[in-house]
Scaffold this active site. Structure first.
Site, PDB file in Angstrom:
ATOM      1  N   SER A   1     -48.865  43.425  59.149  1.00  0.00           N
ATOM      2  CA  SER A   1     -48.613  41.959  59.335  1.00  0.00           C
ATOM      3  C   SER A   1     -49.017  41.857  60.722  1.00  0.00           C
ATOM      4  O   SER A   1     -48.941  42.629  61.627  1.00  0.00           O
ATOM      5  CB  SER A   1     -47.008  41.524  59.152  1.00  0.00           C
ATOM      6  OG  SER A   1     -46.804  40.559  59.536  1.00  0.00           O
TER       7      SER A   1
ATOM      8  N   TYR B   1     -38.222  43.875  60.848  1.00  0.00           N
ATOM      9  CA  TYR B   1     -39.447  43.694  59.989  1.00  0.00           C
ATOM     10  C   TYR B   1     -40.755  44.026  60.719  1.00  0.00           C
ATOM     11  O   TYR B   1     -41.505  44.829  60.301  1.00  0.00           O
ATOM     12  CB  TYR B   1     -39.391  42.613  59.137  1.00  0.00           C
ATOM     13  CG  TYR B   1     -40.684  42.364  58.335  1.00  0.00           C
ATOM     14  CD1 TYR B   1     -40.724  42.848  57.026  1.00  0.00           C
ATOM     15  CD2 TYR B   1     -41.832  41.768  58.878  1.00  0.00           C
ATOM     16  CE1 TYR B   1     -41.942  42.582  56.345  1.00  0.00           C
ATOM     17  CE2 TYR B   1     -42.819  41.447  58.028  1.00  0.00           C
ATOM     18  CZ  TYR B   1     -42.902  41.741  56.813  1.00  0.00           C
ATOM     19  OH  TYR B   1     -43.941  41.644  56.223  1.00  0.00           O
TER      20      TYR B   1
END
Length: 259
Positions: free
Chosen positions: A148, A161
């Site tokens: 990401s 995360y």
């Protein structure tokens, strides 16, 4: 007529029943690959299989119920794939989880452990299982980790995360070094992609977000699928340990705009 870029390849995609994983599966099948989808829920996999078979492509579609973070289920899914189709040519570590929203300093151990298990440790489990069942014995094998752009940024809400995605980016470099030349290992780092799972992130702010981006639109699963095809194919045969950012130019925005 040119041969499809992934003609005859066998590709397994974790978390492949929806979103980015399904977009990658669609792109792979369109380029001639046999695709194996794994996810936790059989119903979602059945629906995904029907949808895939209705799209252009010649490859077979197979599904296996498996929790990406469970070592035994990962090993069983790869073993079933290898028995049916032969060793994996392409492995896409797409499955991820984010059970916690809030300050990094306040995360509880159980949710931190779950996030790390699925996002950071599981890709190594699947790679290990794929190698145990013959991946890399033939030339052209490729692993694609779905990281990401958050792994390269600071965020006030999903810090842990993002930390696991940053770790995945580093693991991609390390594994690219360790597994070459038999297996290339690369990653994609998507920005805001218009998926159902991320709807809460983009829907209310789409106009604001797109106005800031150099490309003036949010990303799609097709954008991720096209990038994954490139990294899985021989077009990227001299690329390994690399993370390809797919964010419409967001990472390059001036700091004042990013915040």
């Amino acid at each position: 007529m040119d041969r499809p870029l992934l003609d005859g390849k066998v590709a397994l995609i974790t978390g492949g029943s929806r979103g980015i994983g399904f977009g990658i599966a669609t792109a792979f099948r369109a380029e001639g690959a046999t695709v194996v989808l794994t996810a936790r829920k059989a119903a979602g996999l059945d629906e995904a299989r029907e949808q895939l078979l209705a799209t252009p492509g010649t490859g077979q579609v197979h599904t296996v119920v498996a929790n990406a973070g469970d070592p035994d289920q990962a090993a069983a899914a790869v073993a079933e794939t290898a028995e049916r189709f032969g060793p994996l040519d392409v492995l896409v570590n797409n499955a991820a989880t984010n059970p916690y929203m809030g300050p990094l300093a306040d995360i509880d151990l159980s949710r931190a452990a779950k996030t790390a298990q699925v996002n950071q440790i599981a890709p190594m489990l699947w790679i290990h299982a794929a190698r145990e069942h013959g991946m890399g014995r033939d030339s052209g094998a490729a692993v694609i980790n779905v990281a990401s752009v958050g792994g390269l940024l600071v965020d006030p809400h999903i810090g842990f995360y993002n930390a696991t995605k940053a770790a995945l980016i580093h693991l991609t470099m390390q594994l690219g070094y360790e597994l070459g030349p038999d297996i290339r290992v690369n990653a994609i780092a998507p920005g805001v992609i218009k998926t159902e799972l991320a709807r809460a992130v983009w829907e209310a702010r789409e106009g604001v977000l797109t106005a800031q981006l150099p490309m003036r639109r949010l990303g799609t699963v097709e954008d991720c699928g096209n990038a994954a095809v490139f990294l899985a194919s021989d077009l990227s045969s001299w690329i390994t340990g690399h993370t390809l950012v797919i964010d419409g130019g967001a990472l390059g925005l001036p700091r004042a705009v990013q915040t």
